[in-house]
Design an enzyme around this catalytic site. Sequence first.
Site, PDB file in Angstrom:
ATOM      1  N   ARG A  93      -4.958  -4.394   9.269  1.00 15.23           N
ATOM      2  CA  ARG A  93      -3.808  -3.729   8.650  1.00 15.23           C
ATOM      3  C   ARG A  93      -3.688  -2.352   9.294  1.00 15.23           C
ATOM      4  NH1 ARG A  93      -3.616  -0.271   3.888  1.00 15.23           N
ATOM      5  NH2 ARG A  93      -5.707  -1.034   3.434  1.00 15.23           N
TER       6      ARG A  93
ATOM      7  N   HIS B 186      -4.060   4.739   9.999  1.00 15.58           N
ATOM      8  CA  HIS B 186      -5.409   4.181  10.068  1.00 15.58           C
ATOM      9  C   HIS B 186      -5.347   2.662  10.135  1.00 15.58           C
ATOM     10  CE1 HIS B 186      -6.161   8.216   8.455  1.00 15.58           C
ATOM     11  NE2 HIS B 186      -7.325   8.110   9.069  1.00 15.58           N
TER      12      HIS B 186
ATOM     13  N   CYS C  48      -2.029   0.704   9.002  1.00 16.72           N
ATOM     14  CA  CYS C  48      -1.334   1.403   7.923  1.00 16.72           C
ATOM     15  C   CYS C  48      -0.774   2.697   8.523  1.00 16.72           C
ATOM     16  CB  CYS C  48      -2.342   1.681   6.815  1.00 16.72           C
ATOM     17  SG  CYS C  48      -1.637   2.410   5.352  1.00 16.72           S
TER      18      CYS C  48
ATOM     19  N   CYS D 247       0.820  -1.214   0.000  1.00 20.28           N
ATOM     20  CA  CYS D 247       0.000   0.000   0.000  1.00 20.28           C
ATOM     21  C   CYS D 247       0.855   1.267   0.000  1.00 20.28           C
ATOM     22  CB  CYS D 247      -0.966   0.004   1.184  1.00 20.28           C
ATOM     23  SG  CYS D 247      -0.174   0.184   2.792  1.00 20.28           S
TER      24      CYS D 247
END
Length: 172
Positions: free
Chosen positions: A158, A146, A160, A106
Site C-alpha cells: 500500500r 509511505h 499511501c 486510510c
Amino acid sequence: MRAIIVWSVVLMTQFACKGNAQQSQQPGAEHQDNPYYSRTDTTHLRVSNREWKKILPPELYRVAREEGTERAFTGKYWDSEAKGTYYCAVCGNKLFRSDAKFASSCGWPSFFEPVRKHSVIYKEDHSLGMDRIEVECARCNSHLGHIFDDGPPPTHKRFCMNSVSLDFEPGK
C-alpha cells in the site's frame, strides 16, 4: 453561405481539439513558475530546498520538502476513482496509474505499485516513534508518503501518498 459556416465550425473544432491536446501535455498554470517541472524529463534533479521554497506553494513545500503529511480525508485524490496518471507535483515525474489505485479507507490515495520500478525510491523513516518506509520521487527526492505491507494482490503493498504531492492527468 451555409458551406462557409460549416467550414468555420469544422476549423474551430479542430483548433479547439488541438489546443486541448497540447494543454494536456503541458503542465498546468500552477507549474508555470517551476523551471524543473517536466512530464518527459527523467534526469535526476539536484535543487536546494532554498530554491524549492521560492518555487513551490507553501503546503506542497511543507509536505514534499519537509516530509510533512496532509490530514487524512482532506486531499483531493484520496477517494477519487478517475482514470488517468499521477505525477509528482514538484517535478512532473510519472509515478502511478489509476489502475493501480485502490480504496484503502486510510484517508490518503493508495496504490499497489508505481508506474515504473525506478519512479520512486525508499528510505527508512524512524520519525514519530515509528519504523516506516518513506517513499520519495526518484527524480527530485520529494516526500510522497509511505509504503506498507497491507495492500491487495498482486504486490500486497500500500503506497499511501499525500494528494498534495501528486498531480493528476485524466486519461485511460
